[in-house]
Design an enzyme around this catalytic site. Structure first.
Site, PDB file in Angstrom:
ATOM      1  N   CYS A  50     -49.440 -67.378 -49.685  1.00  0.00           N
ATOM      2  CA  CYS A  50     -49.311 -67.687 -51.028  1.00  0.00           C
ATOM      3  C   CYS A  50     -49.125 -66.340 -51.836  1.00  0.00           C
ATOM      4  CB  CYS A  50     -50.704 -68.416 -51.478  1.00  0.00           C
ATOM      5  SG  CYS A  50     -52.060 -67.516 -50.783  1.00  0.00           S
ATOM      6  N   GLU A  52     -55.439 -73.041 -56.359  1.00  0.00           N
ATOM      7  CA  GLU A  52     -54.837 -71.750 -56.262  1.00  0.00           C
ATOM      8  C   GLU A  52     -53.316 -72.389 -55.594  1.00  0.00           C
ATOM      9  OE1 GLU A  52     -53.098 -69.543 -53.615  1.00  0.00           O
ATOM     10  OE2 GLU A  52     -54.817 -69.340 -52.468  1.00  0.00           O
TER      11      GLU A  52
HETATM   12  P1  NDP Z   1     -49.712 -80.062 -50.390  1.00  0.00           P
HETATM   13  O1  NDP Z   1     -49.879 -79.394 -51.738  1.00  0.00           O
HETATM   14  O2  NDP Z   1     -48.875 -81.072 -50.186  1.00  0.00           O
HETATM   15  O3  NDP Z   1     -50.986 -79.905 -49.545  1.00  0.00           O
HETATM   16  C1  NDP Z   1     -52.051 -79.090 -49.573  1.00  0.00           C
HETATM   17  C2  NDP Z   1     -53.274 -79.786 -49.263  1.00  0.00           C
HETATM   18  O4  NDP Z   1     -53.433 -80.961 -50.008  1.00  0.00           O
HETATM   19  C3  NDP Z   1     -53.432 -80.292 -47.961  1.00  0.00           C
HETATM   20  O5  NDP Z   1     -54.458 -79.951 -47.318  1.00  0.00           O
HETATM   21  C4  NDP Z   1     -52.992 -81.810 -47.986  1.00  0.00           C
HETATM   22  O6  NDP Z   1     -53.358 -82.646 -46.868  1.00  0.00           O
HETATM   23  C5  NDP Z   1     -53.672 -81.978 -49.306  1.00  0.00           C
HETATM   24  N1  NDP Z   1     -53.155 -83.353 -50.065  1.00  0.00           N
HETATM   25  C6  NDP Z   1     -51.976 -83.535 -50.184  1.00  0.00           C
HETATM   26  N2  NDP Z   1     -51.963 -84.614 -50.907  1.00  0.00           N
HETATM   27  C7  NDP Z   1     -53.287 -85.088 -51.075  1.00  0.00           C
HETATM   28  C8  NDP Z   1     -53.913 -86.123 -51.666  1.00  0.00           C
HETATM   29  N3  NDP Z   1     -53.299 -87.204 -52.443  1.00  0.00           N
HETATM   30  N4  NDP Z   1     -55.262 -86.224 -51.728  1.00  0.00           N
HETATM   31  C9  NDP Z   1     -56.043 -85.280 -51.032  1.00  0.00           C
HETATM   32  N5  NDP Z   1     -55.530 -84.307 -50.505  1.00  0.00           N
HETATM   33  C10 NDP Z   1     -54.064 -84.260 -50.441  1.00  0.00           C
HETATM   34  O7  NDP Z   1     -48.801 -78.817 -49.597  1.00  0.00           O
HETATM   35  P2  NDP Z   1     -48.111 -78.459 -48.390  1.00  0.00           P
HETATM   36  O8  NDP Z   1     -49.189 -78.004 -47.431  1.00  0.00           O
HETATM   37  O9  NDP Z   1     -47.363 -79.823 -47.944  1.00  0.00           O
HETATM   38  O10 NDP Z   1     -47.052 -77.304 -48.949  1.00  0.00           O
HETATM   39  C11 NDP Z   1     -46.092 -77.867 -49.592  1.00  0.00           C
HETATM   40  C12 NDP Z   1     -45.666 -76.715 -50.486  1.00  0.00           C
HETATM   41  O11 NDP Z   1     -46.796 -76.195 -51.344  1.00  0.00           O
HETATM   42  C13 NDP Z   1     -45.172 -75.439 -49.750  1.00  0.00           C
HETATM   43  O12 NDP Z   1     -43.945 -75.623 -49.408  1.00  0.00           O
HETATM   44  C14 NDP Z   1     -45.315 -74.312 -50.812  1.00  0.00           C
HETATM   45  O13 NDP Z   1     -44.274 -74.452 -51.695  1.00  0.00           O
HETATM   46  C15 NDP Z   1     -46.625 -74.762 -51.482  1.00  0.00           C
HETATM   47  N6  NDP Z   1     -47.795 -74.168 -50.938  1.00  0.00           N
HETATM   48  C16 NDP Z   1     -48.248 -73.187 -51.634  1.00  0.00           C
HETATM   49  C17 NDP Z   1     -49.322 -72.528 -51.074  1.00  0.00           C
HETATM   50  C18 NDP Z   1     -49.734 -71.301 -51.676  1.00  0.00           C
HETATM   51  O14 NDP Z   1     -51.030 -70.951 -51.336  1.00  0.00           O
HETATM   52  N7  NDP Z   1     -49.273 -70.952 -52.624  1.00  0.00           N
HETATM   53  C19 NDP Z   1     -50.069 -72.767 -49.611  1.00  0.00           C
HETATM   54  C20 NDP Z   1     -49.293 -73.955 -49.155  1.00  0.00           C
HETATM   55  C21 NDP Z   1     -48.473 -74.525 -49.690  1.00  0.00           C
HETATM   56  P3  NDP Z   1     -52.290 -83.172 -46.002  1.00  0.00           P
HETATM   57  O15 NDP Z   1     -51.658 -81.964 -45.114  1.00  0.00           O
HETATM   58  O16 NDP Z   1     -52.992 -84.040 -45.004  1.00  0.00           O
HETATM   59  O17 NDP Z   1     -51.053 -83.755 -46.540  1.00  0.00           O
END
Ligand code: NDP
Length: 676
Positions: free
Chosen positions: A297, A258
């Site tokens: 989201c 998602e």
């Molecule tokens: P990320 O995709 O970076 O992170 C989402 C989750 O993935 C976090 O728990 C993160 O952990 C984890 N993650 C990141 N890299 C890895 C990896 N290599 N292995 C395992 N887990 C990983 O999103 P962000 O939270 O940084 O947000 C960035 C952008 O994503 C936002 O600006 C927005 O545009 C979008 N976003 C969209 C959402 C939606 O529902 N549509 C929700 C949130 C964000 P950790 O925090 O430890 O890096």
């Protein structure tokens, strides 16, 4: 202030931050408040522990046991939610944001608890759909079943909903009977950690059912098997990277995503200024832009309005946004708090600048806005920003750039087809809304845009008082969307539970199917009970226990009496010539309801006893007309038993009425409540 050490919960032990820990800053002050992560976390040990201890413990329970567990967990979190609110302010969230995240998460768990009890069996196997007739004589049948996966669910969550994001995935997972390892986004993991602590300390969960990774996951995904599931919420880039993991690809590990989505809201062509729909539209859009500071989201990123109304919408929306007090979320007067971190602030401003290449900013200036009770420079504050794109057909960035903050772009449409086309330019979204009082508009949008959106939300003067909002995913309805939104699906009631189970097509004889499904299948062995089944308590009745009644002849006098007593003098029961002209009847026939009443009279045992009430009748079919002179008899079989509370349970009886030639005249399922 001392630094919070945010631990992980691994294989039954709390593990404090260690080497590789990351600092977490307050969204309001920018100061470091916590640290999380430990490179030495034994991720393989966690997977093993979940699979061997958690999975085994959960699978011993029935769906109803697990549903009761969810209800107890939700109740426990509800009692302690103030502590979660208190901690959550530092993520930038206001009290009304907490209601969405914390109360919304708890509410979601309650809904799954209730659906588990009402829509799933008190058993270990879930029957998916009806029995399929695979043979002429019914000795070889088919039935789809679902059983829990034997692995572990790894939930990777986004920063914006530290509680709801966890609970909306956890509830269906636990209900399915699968253990979970939850990995919240590090930026807000301190709130999730407290929620996990509360759940573990309650003692409600069996050992191994829930573990937590605060900080990085290490190489956990490299050790997943075909029995595991990854459910991810976050950015499209991370989703792509994780789902491309060779182990995930090689083992066909289920990967539910998602991710970013350019959700749209359409103002219907009928919703002119001055209508309740116009005001509702402005209210919903401004709420979606400012709730959680736009970090949702499902937030509305593109506002699609009739060309002639664009100026009016900009004016009304700007007036409303101007009233949004930005500030320290702890202040009661604050309507919009901060973004989760300064790096998110940088990201939002960069993305807003990209949108600005194709659209003009008509409201909100990130270099000039006031913040109440906090330092605008140190905290991750941004104002709501409204852009106007004058040429949406030739623009592309407004349709593919998600500024994950209070940022939205308005664009005009020429006609409804154009509006649908613009909504679909997002290439797949979680939700699109349409504010219209015209059902024909709604139908056109549903047909033209349905394939591009996971949810379509229609609202107008009739539903606005009770509607739940464009941005609220509901546990009853699917959440997810095609294409850019990740191609996944979560929740949607029992559908969401099935994501953590394997569907298997079972083929075999009626007895084989009855045994597997714990539900009698017609054609299966009939058991003769020691006494009339109505005299036997819930616990004494066996699945398949059957009563055959003596026959009863239906007379013309019966039909006449019933017709005049009830007033049902429909011609097919009264006029032989007219009935004969009807292709369904050989002449005058008995009322279907007369047959049902006779059936009850034939199978009932009238004395006071364990049968407490007749609560309904399902799947009634009249298959062969009964004429005066025909003789009917009834077979009554215990099909399924479902405990309801401490005093009684529901018995589902299979009832078949046959005539003197053993042809089926009617068939149905009767529901009674029977004392234990
Ligand atoms: P990320 O995709 O970076 O992170 C989402 C989750 O993935 C976090 O728990 C993160 O952990 C984890 N993650 C990141 N890299 C890895 C990896 N290599 N292995 C395992 N887990 C990983 O999103 P962000 O939270 O940084 O947000 C960035 C952008 O994503 C936002 O600006 C927005 O545009 C979008 N976003 C969209 C959402 C939606 O529902 N549509 C929700 C949130 C964000 P950790 O925090 O430890 O890096």
């Amino acid at each position: 202030m001392s630094l919070l050490e945010i631990s992980s919960f691994a294989a039954g032990q709390w593990v404090a931050p260690g080497a590789g820990a990351r600092n977490i800053a307050s969204a309001i002050t920018g100061e470091v408040i916590a640290s999380a992560g430990n490179d030495a976390l034994d991720v393989r040990g966690m997977l093993d522990y979940a699979r061997t201890v958690g999975g085994a413990n959960l699978r011993k329970l029935t769906f109803h046991d697990r549903a009761r567990m969810l209800k107890a967990l939700a109740g426990h979190l509800n009692q302690h939610k103030q502590a979660l609110y208190d901690l959550s302010f530092d993520t930038g969230a206001t009290q009304s944001d907490h209601m969405i995240d914390i109360d919304g998460g708890i509410g979601t768990m309650f809904v799954f608890a209730s659906k588990g009890r009402r829509e799933m069996p008190d058993a270990h196997v879930y029957l998916d759909g009806d029995v399929e007739q695979l043979s002429r004589n019914g000795t070889f049948l088919g039935q789809h079943i679902c059983t829990p996966l034997r692995g572990v669910a790894v939930h990777i969550n986004a920063f914006n909903f530290p509680v709801w994001g966890m609970l909306e995935k956890l509830a269906p997972t636990l209900l399915a009977g699968v253990p979970a390892i939850v990995k919240p986004a590090t930026n807000s993991c301190y709130v999730t950690e407290l929620a996990v602590k509360l759940m573990l300390d309650s003692g409600i969960l069996p050992e191994g059912a829930l573990q937590l990774v605060s900080g990085g996951l290490g190489d956990m995904l490299d050790h997943l098997t075909m029995q595991d599931v990854v459910s991810f919420t976050g950015s499209a880039n991370t989703a792509l990277k994780l789902r491309a993991n060779p182990v995930i690809l090689e083992n066909s590990v289920r990967f539910v995503a998602e991710q970013d989505s350019l959700n749209a809201s359409i103002l219907g062509p009928d919703a002119q200024p001055g209508t309740p729909e116009f005001d509702l539209f402005v209210k919903e859009v401004s709420r979606e832009m400012t709730t959680k500071a736009g970090q949702k989201c499902t937030a509305i990123r593109r506002i699609i309005a009739p060309q002639a109304q664009v100026d009016a919408v900009i004016e009304a929306l700007s007036a409303r946004l101007a009233k949004t007090q930005i500030g320290d979320p702890r202040l009661e007067t604050t309507r919009m708090g901060a973004l989760v971190s300064n790096s998110q602030k940088r990201d939002v401003l960069e993305k807003a600048a990209i949108i600005g290449q194709e659209a003009e900013r008509v409201f909100g200036d990130p270099n000039n806005f006031s913040v109440d009770g906090a330092d605008a420079e140190k905290g991750a504050f941004v104002p709501p920003m409204l852009f106007h794109c004058a040429d949406p057909d030739n623009a592309s960035r407004v349709h593919d750039t998600e500024a994950f903050g209070p940022v939205s772009t308005i664009m005009g449409y020429r006609d409804l087809d154009h509006a649908i086309d613009l909504a679909n330019r997002g290439q797949g979204s979680l939700v699109a809304s349409v504010i219209t009082h015209d059902p024909a508009v709604a139908r056109d949008v549903a047909i033209g845009a349905g394939a591009y959106h996971g949810r379509l939300y229609f609202n107008n003067r009739d539903s606005m008082k009770e509607s739940t909002g464009h941005g609220s995913p509901l546990p009853h309805m699917v959440h997810g969307g095609p294409g850019r939104a990740g191609g996944g699906e979560e929740m949607g009631g029992v559908r969401g539970v099935k994501h953590y189970m394997q569907r298997t097509a079972i083929q075999g004889s009626p007895d084989i199917l009855s045994a597997i499904g714990e539900k009698w299948v017609p054609g299966g062995t009939e058991i003769e009970g020691p006494a009339h089944p109505f005299t036997r308590k819930f616990g004494e009745l066996s699945i398949g226990e059957t009563l055959h009644t003596a026959p009863r002849t239906v007379t013309l006098e019966d039909i006449e009496t019933f017709a005049h007593f009830t007033g049902d003098t429909f011609y097919a029961h009264m006029d032989d010539d007219a009935a004969k002209r009807n292709p369904f009847f050989p002449g005058r026939v008995a009322h279907g309801y007369l047959l049902l009443s006779f059936a009850a009279g034939m199978f009932v045992q009238p004395d006071e006893g364990p049968v407490l009430a007749n609560t309904g009748l399902d799947n009634l079919r009249f298959m062969k007309p009964v004429s005066a002179g025909d003789s009917i008899k009834v077979r009554l079989t215990v099909k399924k038993k479902t405990p309801r509370n401490e005093e009684y349970g529901e018995v589902r009886w299979h009832v078949t009425l046959t005539n003197q030639d053993d042809e089926i005249a009617a068939e149905y399922e009767l529901l009674t409540m029977n004392a234990y």
